[in-house]
Scaffold this motif. Structure first.
Motif, PDB file in Angstrom:
ATOM      1  N   TYR C  23      42.588   0.623  48.439  1.00 47.71           N
ATOM      2  CA  TYR C  23      42.284   0.456  49.856  1.00 47.71           C
ATOM      3  C   TYR C  23      43.194   1.292  50.743  1.00 47.71           C
ATOM      4  O   TYR C  23      42.760   1.809  51.767  1.00 47.71           O
ATOM      5  N   PHE C  24      44.462   1.450  50.334  1.00 48.15           N
ATOM      6  CA  PHE C  24      45.407   2.194  51.162  1.00 48.15           C
ATOM      7  C   PHE C  24      44.941   3.631  51.388  1.00 48.15           C
ATOM      8  O   PHE C  24      44.808   4.105  52.517  1.00 48.15           O
ATOM      9  N   HIS C  25      44.613   4.325  50.275  1.00 45.20           N
ATOM     10  CA  HIS C  25      44.221   5.728  50.424  1.00 45.20           C
ATOM     11  C   HIS C  25      42.894   5.866  51.145  1.00 45.20           C
ATOM     12  O   HIS C  25      42.713   6.771  51.960  1.00 45.20           O
ATOM     13  N   LEU C  28      43.498   5.432  54.829  1.00 46.25           N
ATOM     14  CA  LEU C  28      44.126   6.654  55.359  1.00 46.25           C
ATOM     15  C   LEU C  28      43.076   7.735  55.589  1.00 46.25           C
ATOM     16  O   LEU C  28      43.056   8.405  56.627  1.00 46.25           O
ATOM     17  N   GLY C  29      42.188   7.904  54.604  1.00 44.01           N
ATOM     18  CA  GLY C  29      41.131   8.909  54.724  1.00 44.01           C
ATOM     19  C   GLY C  29      40.217   8.621  55.889  1.00 44.01           C
ATOM     20  O   GLY C  29      39.868   9.524  56.655  1.00 44.01           O
ATOM     21  N   LEU C  30      39.846   7.348  56.049  1.00 45.43           N
ATOM     22  CA  LEU C  30      38.963   6.988  57.162  1.00 45.43           C
ATOM     23  C   LEU C  30      39.616   7.345  58.487  1.00 45.43           C
ATOM     24  O   LEU C  30      38.986   7.965  59.356  1.00 45.43           O
ATOM     25  N   ILE C  31      40.916   6.997  58.635  1.00 46.06           N
ATOM     26  CA  ILE C  31      41.592   7.245  59.908  1.00 46.06           C
ATOM     27  C   ILE C  31      41.677   8.745  60.190  1.00 46.06           C
ATOM     28  O   ILE C  31      41.319   9.216  61.274  1.00 46.06           O
ATOM     29  N   SER C  32      42.106   9.521  59.173  1.00 47.89           N
ATOM     30  CA  SER C  32      42.299  10.952  59.462  1.00 47.89           C
ATOM     31  C   SER C  32      40.969  11.657  59.691  1.00 47.89           C
ATOM     32  O   SER C  32      40.865  12.510  60.587  1.00 47.89           O
ATOM     33  N   CYS C  33      39.922  11.304  58.915  1.00 45.91           N
ATOM     34  CA  CYS C  33      38.618  11.935  59.150  1.00 45.91           C
ATOM     35  C   CYS C  33      38.096  11.563  60.535  1.00 45.91           C
ATOM     36  O   CYS C  33      37.516  12.407  61.235  1.00 45.91           O
TER      37      CYS C  33
END
Lengths: 113, 101, 164
Positions: C23-25, C28-33
């Motif tokens: 879930y962590f990664h 992170l991907g959702l936020i940066s994208c």
């Protein structure tokens, strides 16, 4: 087994094309013709070798191997798109620099003002 | 199969030597840049081969990707730089000379 | 609509590159994208007047074109190989400059045509100037070949909806 054979064949063909590119870079008479050898030989041999390596990676199909295969294919597509672009940029820079062109009747013509 | 991949890497490395000659002897600056560009693409391939030999492909593939990106940006930057030195030349002069013959 | 497509594209690339599914990664991907889509979504797909169906059609026709291009790349490499390994003086070498006109309208179409010309046997695009292209060709034979417009029609059919 079949995948291994296919990847060995692809890598061998890629290295043969790379030989063509390297000999062409060494032998051709002027900058423009060398550019032909560099741009084309480079793209195709890189494509074939990376395809072979990526297929070899798939010989035991786990998720991690599929991800590595995806990354290798991403590199391949990236270089396939950018290599003609950088070839074009470099040959245009050379052309506007006024580098002489080699022609059949022995004389050289450049882009002189 | 591992042996074959190692041999392929050695072959690529050996084929870089004639291109290295072009870097040293190349008559113009752009010849050298082109040769460096070719070697850079092949280095990206070589990095993946090194990763396969050491069985850490998932790490080395990132290096290869970064190397390919930097190679592209570097060659574009070099082309732009050389272009800027001689900004206002067109190809009409060369064509006029060709049509004269 | 376009923002959603860009977001999904970026997220797919994130998943391929990170390779981790906890879930962590993923968050992170959702936020940066999301941040990248919000800031710079106008960089992609510059011409947004096209309908979604046209885009889908382009995407469907792309594989056929790229397989044809791949075959051309292999042919051009065989050509270079044959020329480089000729013993003695290379007879076929006869470079010349050719100038052709294109009917392609869009910038991306011209870019695709220039790249295709660079990758097919014996020709390199030097300069695109409006609708004219300056081409360096390595021998007399390939100089003749570049003048017929098969490739241009193929590019037009893929990227400009066959309006030629």
């Amino acid at each position: 087994m079949i995948i291994d054979t296919i990847s060995i064949c692809l890598i061998c063909i890629g290295i043969v094309f790379f030989i063509g590119g390297a000999v062409g870079i060494l032998r051709f008479p002027d900058f423009y013709t060398r550019m032909h050898a560099a741009g084309k030989g480079d793209t195709c041999s890189m494509f074939l070798i990376l395809l072979g390596l990526g297929l070899y990676q798939l010989h035991e199909p786990t998720l991690a191997n599929f991800l590595v295969f995806g990354k290798i294919m991403f590199i391949t597509i990236f270089i396939m798109v950018t290599s003609p672009t950088s070839t074009h940029a470099l040959i245009k820079a050379g052309f506007e620099e006024g580098i002489k062109m080699w022609t059949r009747n022995g004389e050289k013509k450049g882009n002189v003002k | 199969m591992e042996n074959f991949i190692a041999y392929a890497g050695v072959a690529i490395l050996a084929l870089m030597l004639p291109i290295m000659y072009r870097i040293i002897a190349g008559p113009t600056a752009i010849d050298r840049i082109v040769a460096v560009n070719v070697i850079g693409t092949k280095t990206a391939v070589l990095l993946i081969i090194i990763g396969m030999i050491f069985e850490r492909v998932e790490m080395f593939v990132d290096f290869a990707l970064t190397y390919a990106l930097l190679n592209f940006i570097g060659s574009i930057a070099a082309a732009r730089f050389l272009n800027r030195v001689n900004p206002t030349k067109s190809f009409t002069a060369m064509e006029a000379e060709e049509s004269k013959e | 609509m376009y923002r959603l497509v860009i977001f999904l594209l970026l997220f797919g690339i994130w998943i391929i590159f990170s390779g981790q599914f906890d879930y962590f990664h993923l968050s992170l991907g959702l936020i940066s994208c999301g941040i990248i889509t919000a800031i710079s979504s106008s960089f992609f797909f510059s011409n947004r007047s096209k309908s979604f169906g046209t885009r889908l059609g382009e995407l469907m026709r792309l594989p056929g074109y790229s397989f044809w291009l791949l075959w051309q790349i292999i042919l051009s490499n065989v050509h270079i190989l044959k020329m480089a390994l000729t013993p003695g003086e290379i007879k076929e070498l006869d470079p010349s400059l050719v100038r052709i006109k294109t009917n392609l309208k869009t910038d991306f179409g011209k870019y695709a045509l220039a790249n295709s010309i660079t990758l097919t046997p014996g020709t390199i695009t030097i300069e695109i100037d409006g609708d004219e292209m300056l081409i360096h060709s390595i021998s007399k034979h390939t100089a003749k070949g570049v003048k017929d417009d098969t490739m241009e029609r193929k590019v037009a059919r893929v990227f400009e909806g066959g309006g030629q």
